[in-house]
Scaffold this motif. Structure first.
Motif, PDB file in Angstrom:
ATOM      1  N   GLY A 148     -90.867  18.319   8.343  1.00 45.18           N
ATOM      2  CA  GLY A 148     -91.263  19.463   9.155  1.00 45.18           C
ATOM      3  C   GLY A 148     -91.690  19.041  10.551  1.00 45.18           C
ATOM      4  N   GLU A 149     -92.484  17.969  10.594  1.00 45.19           N
ATOM      5  CA  GLU A 149     -92.960  17.495  11.893  1.00 45.19           C
ATOM      6  C   GLU A 149     -91.813  16.924  12.724  1.00 45.19           C
ATOM      7  OE1 GLU A 149     -96.360  17.406  13.384  1.00 45.19           O
ATOM      8  OE2 GLU A 149     -96.093  19.130  12.090  1.00 45.19           O
ATOM      9  N   ILE A 150     -90.857  16.247  12.054  1.00 46.04           N
ATOM     10  CA  ILE A 150     -89.726  15.686  12.796  1.00 46.04           C
ATOM     11  C   ILE A 150     -88.939  16.815  13.468  1.00 46.04           C
ATOM     12  CG2 ILE A 150     -87.491  14.533  12.554  1.00 46.04           C
ATOM     13  CD1 ILE A 150     -88.740  12.803  10.374  1.00 46.04           C
ATOM     14  N   ILE A 151     -88.689  17.879  12.719  1.00 46.44           N
ATOM     15  CA  ILE A 151     -87.950  19.007  13.285  1.00 46.44           C
ATOM     16  C   ILE A 151     -88.680  19.556  14.516  1.00 46.44           C
ATOM     17  CG2 ILE A 151     -87.289  21.419  12.888  1.00 46.44           C
ATOM     18  CD1 ILE A 151     -85.483  20.166  11.171  1.00 46.44           C
ATOM     19  N   ARG A 152     -89.985  19.728  14.377  1.00 41.93           N
ATOM     20  CA  ARG A 152     -90.750  20.280  15.494  1.00 41.93           C
ATOM     21  C   ARG A 152     -90.712  19.337  16.701  1.00 41.93           C
ATOM     22  NH1 ARG A 152     -95.630  19.756  17.600  1.00 41.93           N
ATOM     23  NH2 ARG A 152     -96.274  18.258  16.018  1.00 41.93           N
ATOM     24  N   LEU A 153     -90.881  18.035  16.442  1.00 36.15           N
ATOM     25  CA  LEU A 153     -90.891  17.079  17.554  1.00 36.15           C
ATOM     26  C   LEU A 153     -89.531  17.024  18.241  1.00 36.15           C
ATOM     27  CD1 LEU A 153     -93.001  14.300  15.851  1.00 36.15           C
ATOM     28  CD2 LEU A 153     -93.636  15.583  17.896  1.00 36.15           C
ATOM     29  N   ILE A 154     -88.466  17.156  17.447  1.00 43.34           N
ATOM     30  CA  ILE A 154     -87.139  17.167  18.063  1.00 43.34           C
ATOM     31  C   ILE A 154     -86.987  18.398  18.946  1.00 43.34           C
ATOM     32  CG2 ILE A 154     -84.679  17.457  17.565  1.00 43.34           C
ATOM     33  CD1 ILE A 154     -85.063  15.594  15.184  1.00 43.34           C
ATOM     34  N   LEU A 155     -87.419  19.539  18.431  1.00 35.83           N
ATOM     35  CA  LEU A 155     -87.323  20.765  19.226  1.00 35.83           C
ATOM     36  C   LEU A 155     -88.122  20.628  20.523  1.00 35.83           C
ATOM     37  CD1 LEU A 155     -87.692  23.534  16.492  1.00 35.83           C
ATOM     38  CD2 LEU A 155     -85.638  22.919  17.764  1.00 35.83           C
ATOM     39  N   GLU A 156     -89.222  19.914  20.436  1.00 34.76           N
ATOM     40  CA  GLU A 156     -90.078  19.769  21.603  1.00 34.76           C
ATOM     41  C   GLU A 156     -89.472  18.811  22.639  1.00 34.76           C
ATOM     42  OE1 GLU A 156     -94.391  18.634  21.007  1.00 34.76           O
ATOM     43  OE2 GLU A 156     -94.317  20.782  20.554  1.00 34.76           O
TER      44      GLU A 156
END
Lengths: 263, 401, 300
Positions: free
Chosen positions: B204-212
């Protein structure tokens, strides 16, 4: 037709440096009740775990006769659920029921591998799914009647008395339509009355042609039920034969009956 | 005698907590202005609250002891809600009443209220989706928000680049999220429960960090704005009507979800999920394909998160990665935990309580996340089955033989 | 070459901070099999306590050395108190519950503590007083290795040695190892398991607090949210080394610290956290037993 339903050749299982099973051979014929006995720690449950795919044996072969034919299928390398699908179902020594499901649902789970409705079937409930669900219900209820648990249909499994929980394990395994039923100490912890009822039940199931392989410590039960007995000690087979032969076998008496007799 | 002993203990507990919370609660420093403020009143609050809570709890414990001594074994508690659920007629009347209220709601309340209610309904669906994964199949998914993000970003990006409309993207968003669920599920679902939780959290955090950080793809932290609201045969809505429209979409969404989840729960697949939750090894030994069953739960849960992600993007018309933090996953998880894992009605009530309460009790909204955390601990300790425990379907058979 | 050494030292510094936190995860996991999700928050509270105490003392004009010692002790004491209390409230009642219940409880506790600090203090980043002075003898190499790097490395080494002594040779340490191996057996030979579990939480929390103090003074600012990321990273380190294994936690932390340092130094700093999370996901998928852990055998 091939009379052997289960054939195990040279089954060996190592845990690290410990050899829990040492080149074990065993066979069960169609319609037989075969018992596997031996002192605690002899490797009986490990044997069950190896042939049902929970452990991957180090060496050896396991064959199960295919239904209605002369050929047999190797169970080597199959996952536990595939083994069950091929026709080997088991109970557990330390009862492992689905505690928060009803008694009926526990048995219905056993029907899982013989039915196929999936996501779409569940959502749309087409005719095929409804029929399948109906048949699951009927078969499961019939099995509960057979083991004498029909009065508990809607109870949670963990609310059942101890002896009834053990019978439910048997019912659940029967629901998978096994070619061979594996019972791991079905009488463990039962009082004499419960044991007598269990004996009756196993005889009844067997009289319908069900082949059974059981692990048991209760010698009275083993002697009265089994057609043949295999004796294990330290992962090895030390004797096999009819109950009479086993009773008189000096190796068995030395390793097992001599010290641990409760019959 | 007992009372004095308990009072003494309560006093001890209160003193301990005053000590414990002293630096954080009492002292407040301003390192730049170099000022220290001592907030002694906070120490008093802590003392009073912990003292009372301890006394109340020991009182309840005492009473429970007495009650269980009276009645040997209590039947599984069947409260009012359970009795209504079991009575078809009452259930029909109740559902009809709720539906009627739901339908007229936007005509009696303000646009703001309608909007809040839409949000609550969205969380109902999210909760029901996560309930499949956590409640039924027993897979603790801490990265649920990732699938929600997948849905939201698929609508935002497809709308931004290709001008695709809400209704076209709705199934695409759901499907993409489900596919993500399967892709993630393949490697991780053989992991043991607590490891699975952590891996999904990491995912979940990886997805968010990629989006960021992947600005060219997602426009980074500034997000995507001006996302179209849902259309209706090409009609143009005013803001007010489109909020109402959104509300009705969610009412239908909730009804459809309840219908489907309910059917899933009572199906061959649903039973397999619950068996898997109860005992994985026994479940496999009964012939259930562990991987297939888990994947089905995981991807179905993800599918719902994806759908609501699309709705979220359409409702707010603006999204950025900040909406998809771990806390969002935690909120959805606390809805499921509070309501009762595996219980559909529980999850619905849980969602309304956790989402609407902070909205209407404005004074409390600051304490929202504090309460969520507290609720999760308290529920696990005192009532792990949740507010409304799940009950299994019962069957009747005619006596044969 | 200078750049390489700089990255090497910053990696070691990071790694040793992770190690201080990772030890708490690994010790608790070894004893009760729980991923103590709130451990990152204990570290954060340690840093906050140190911050508050150090600021108060510096306003009152205490000398630097006294500030360091008192702030360090206060951080360790309060963190331990939190660790102890959290275990009693959120985990002890769940010792026989299904495995996921204490984990959910731990997540709840973590969210609760974050917001407790947020509400009682502030959501802003706070400047942390520089507790570690720039040493004169470090001046020639200061552009590569800072004084605080040196202090962190030395402090961590000392703390590790003390911990090793406690675990290997003291009564508590022996009881801890026994409990980790077999709780029932430990109970039967007369070990007070509840006390040992409490002791584990206390020691783990104190280590995290020291880590909190060191990193806060190294970076120079703190915030209520620092526990979450640091917690996950330290957990990654513990898993990498093999959760439950104490040398594993240290090894895993150093590997993670160096990986992060070189990856951000040579590849890109945008994805700093992605490296750690990806590493976590990959290890759990491919080698859940970690570098030094034992593989689990399932019991049927």
């Amino acid at each position: 037709m091939n009379t052997q339903i289960l054939k195990v050749n040279g089954l060996t299982m190592d845990f690290g440096g410990i050899r829990a099973l040492n080149s074990l051979d065993l066979d069960v014929n169609r319609g037989e009740i075969v018992a596997l006995i031996g002192p605690n720690g002899a490797g009986k449950t490990t044997f069950f775990n190896c042939i049902t795919g929970i452990y991957a044996p180090t060496e050896g072969e396991v064959y199960l006769a295919a239904p209605g034919s002369d050929t047999s299928v190797s169970l080597k390398g199959l996952k536990p659920n595939q083994v069950t699908e091929k026709g080997l179902a088991r109970t557990f020594q330390n009862i492992r029921l689905f505690a928060k499901m009803t008694v009926l649902e526990n048995v219905m789970i056993g029907r899982h591998c013989r039915t196929k409705a999936f996501v779409l079937g569940a959502v749309f409930r087409n005719k095929a799914t409804r029929d399948e669900e109906q048949s699951i219900l009927e078969t499961s209820y019939a099995i509960l009647q057979k083991v004498g648990l029909e009065q508990y249909v809607n109870e949670f499994a963990n609310n059942l008395p101890y002896g009834a929980q053990r019978r439910l394990e048997v019912a659940r395994a029967l629901a998978t339509e096994p070619l061979l039923l594996l019972l791991d100490e079905p009488a463990a912890g039962m009082n004499p009355q419960e044991t007598i009822e269990l004996e009756k039940l196993i005889k009844e199931i067997s009289s319908e042609g069900q082949s059974i392989l059981l692990i048991e410590h209760d010698m009275t039960l083993v002697m009265s039920l089994s057609d043949r007995i295999f004796v294990m000690d330290y992962g090895k087979k030390i004797a096999e034969g009819t109950p009479v032969e086993i009773r008189e076998n000096p190796a068995v008496i030395k390793a097992y009956l001599g010290e641990d007799v409760d019959a | 005698m007992l009372l004095i002993k308990e009072l003494k203990k309560a006093l001890g507990v209160a003193l301990w907590f005053v000590f414990l919370t002293f630096p954080i609660m009492v002292i407040k420093v301003d390192p730049i202005e170099r000022i220290i403020r001592y907030r002694w009143e906070n120490a008093a609050y802590v003392a009073i609250v912990t003292f009372t809570v301890y006394l109340v709890m020991s009182f309840i414990k005492l009473r429970k002891l007495r009650v269980t001594a009276d009645k040997k074994e209590s039947k599984p508690s069947r409260n009012v809600i359970h009795s209504i659920l079991n009575n078809k007629k009452q259930l029909a009347v109740l559902s009809f009443m709720i539906l009627a209220i739901a339908l007229v709601f936007p005509h009696f309340f303000s646009v703001y209220q309608t909007n809040v209610m839409t949000t609550a309904l969205m969380y109902v669906v999210l909760g029901l989706g996560l309930n499949i994964v956590v409640g039924m199949a027993g897979l603790l998914d801490l990265g649920f928000v990732a699938f929600y993000a997948v849905g939201a970003y698929s609508y935002a990006l497809l709308n931004y680049h290709f001008g695709l409309g809400f209704w076209v993207v709705l199934p695409i968003g759901g499907a993409l999220a489900a596919i993500f669920g399967i892709i993630l599920g393949f490697p991780v679902l053989r992991l043991r429960g607590d490891y699975l939780a952590i891996v999904t959290l990491g995912f979940g955090e990886i997805i968010r960090l990629i989006l960021e950080n992947w600005g060219e793809f997602s426009q980074g932290p500034s997000g995507i704005s001006n996302i179209s609201r849902p259309g209706f045969f090409g009609m143009d809505f005013s803001l007010e009507t489109s909020i109402m429209y959104m509300y009705y979409i969610m009412v239908i969404g909730v009804i459809v979800t309840i219908f489907i989840v309910n059917r899933l729960q009572d199906s061959r697949l649903g039973r397999a999920w619950i068996a898997l939750r109860e005992d994985e090894i026994a479940c496999q030994a009964m012939g259930i394909d562990k991987r297939k069953t888990k994947l089905a739960a995981f991807s179905l849960g993800a599918f719902w998160a994806g759908l609501i992600g699309v709705v979220f993007a359409a409702k707010t018309t603006f999204i950025n990665p900040a909406s998809f933090t771990f806390l969002e996953s935690a909120i959805i998880l606390s809805i499921v935990v509070l309501g009762g894992m595996g219980s559909i009605i529980g999850v619905i009530i849980g969602a309304f309580i956790l989402i609407l309460m902070p909205e209407y009790l404005r004074a409390l909204s600051e304490y929202r996340m504090l309460a969520f955390g507290g609720v999760m601990v308290a529920m696990m300790v005192f009532r792990p089955q949740g507010m409304i425990a799940n009950i299994r379907r019962t069957y009747k058979f005619e006596k044969q033989k | 070459m200078d750049y390489f050494i700089e990255l090497l030292f910053s990696g070691l510094t990071r790694g040793s901070i992770y190690a201080l936190i990772a030890l708490g995860y690994t010790m608790v996991y070894g004893i009760i099999g729980l991923i103590n999700f709130a451990h990152g928050e204990i570290y954060m509270i340690g840093a906050f306590t140190a911050f508050i105490v150090a600021t108060v003392l510096s306003i009152y004009g205490f000398p630097l050395l006294a500030i360091i010692v008192i702030a360090g002790v206060a951080a360790a004491v309060w963190s331990s108190a939190y660790g102890y209390t959290i275990e009693k409230i959120a985990y002890k009642p769940l010792r026989h519950a299904p495995r996921l219940s204490p984990l959910i409880s731990a997540i709840g506790m973590s969210i609760f503590l974050q917001n407790y600090v947020l509400l009682a203090q502030t959501s802003d980043f706070l400047p942390f007083p520089a507790l570690i002075p720039e040493f004169e003898f470090m001046e020639p190499v200061a552009h590569i290795v800072g004084s605080s790097d040196l202090v962190i490395l030395i402090t961590t080494t000392i703390v590790m040695l003390i911990l090793t002594y406690i675990i290997k040779f003291t009564r508590v340490g022996k009881a801890m190892r026994a409990t980790a191996q077999d709780r029932t057996m430990a109970m039967l030979v007369g070990i007070n398991v509840n006390q040992i579990i409490s002791a584990t939480f206390i020691i783990g929390s104190a280590l995290a607090a020291i880590g909190g103090l060191l990193i806060a003074s190294h970076i120079g600012q703190i915030n209520f949210y620092i526990g979450f990321i640091a917690g996950i990273k330290a957990f990654t380190a513990a898993v990498l080394g093999g959760i439950g294994s104490i040398p594993g936690a240290v090894l895993g932390s150093l590997v993670l610290g160096l990986t992060e340092s070189f990856a951000t130094g040579y590849v890109s700093s945008d994805y700093e956290d992605v490296f750690a999370f990806s590493l976590l996901v990959l290890i759990l998928i491919f080698k859940p037993s970690g570098l030094l852990g034992k593989a689990e055998t399932k019991k049927v």
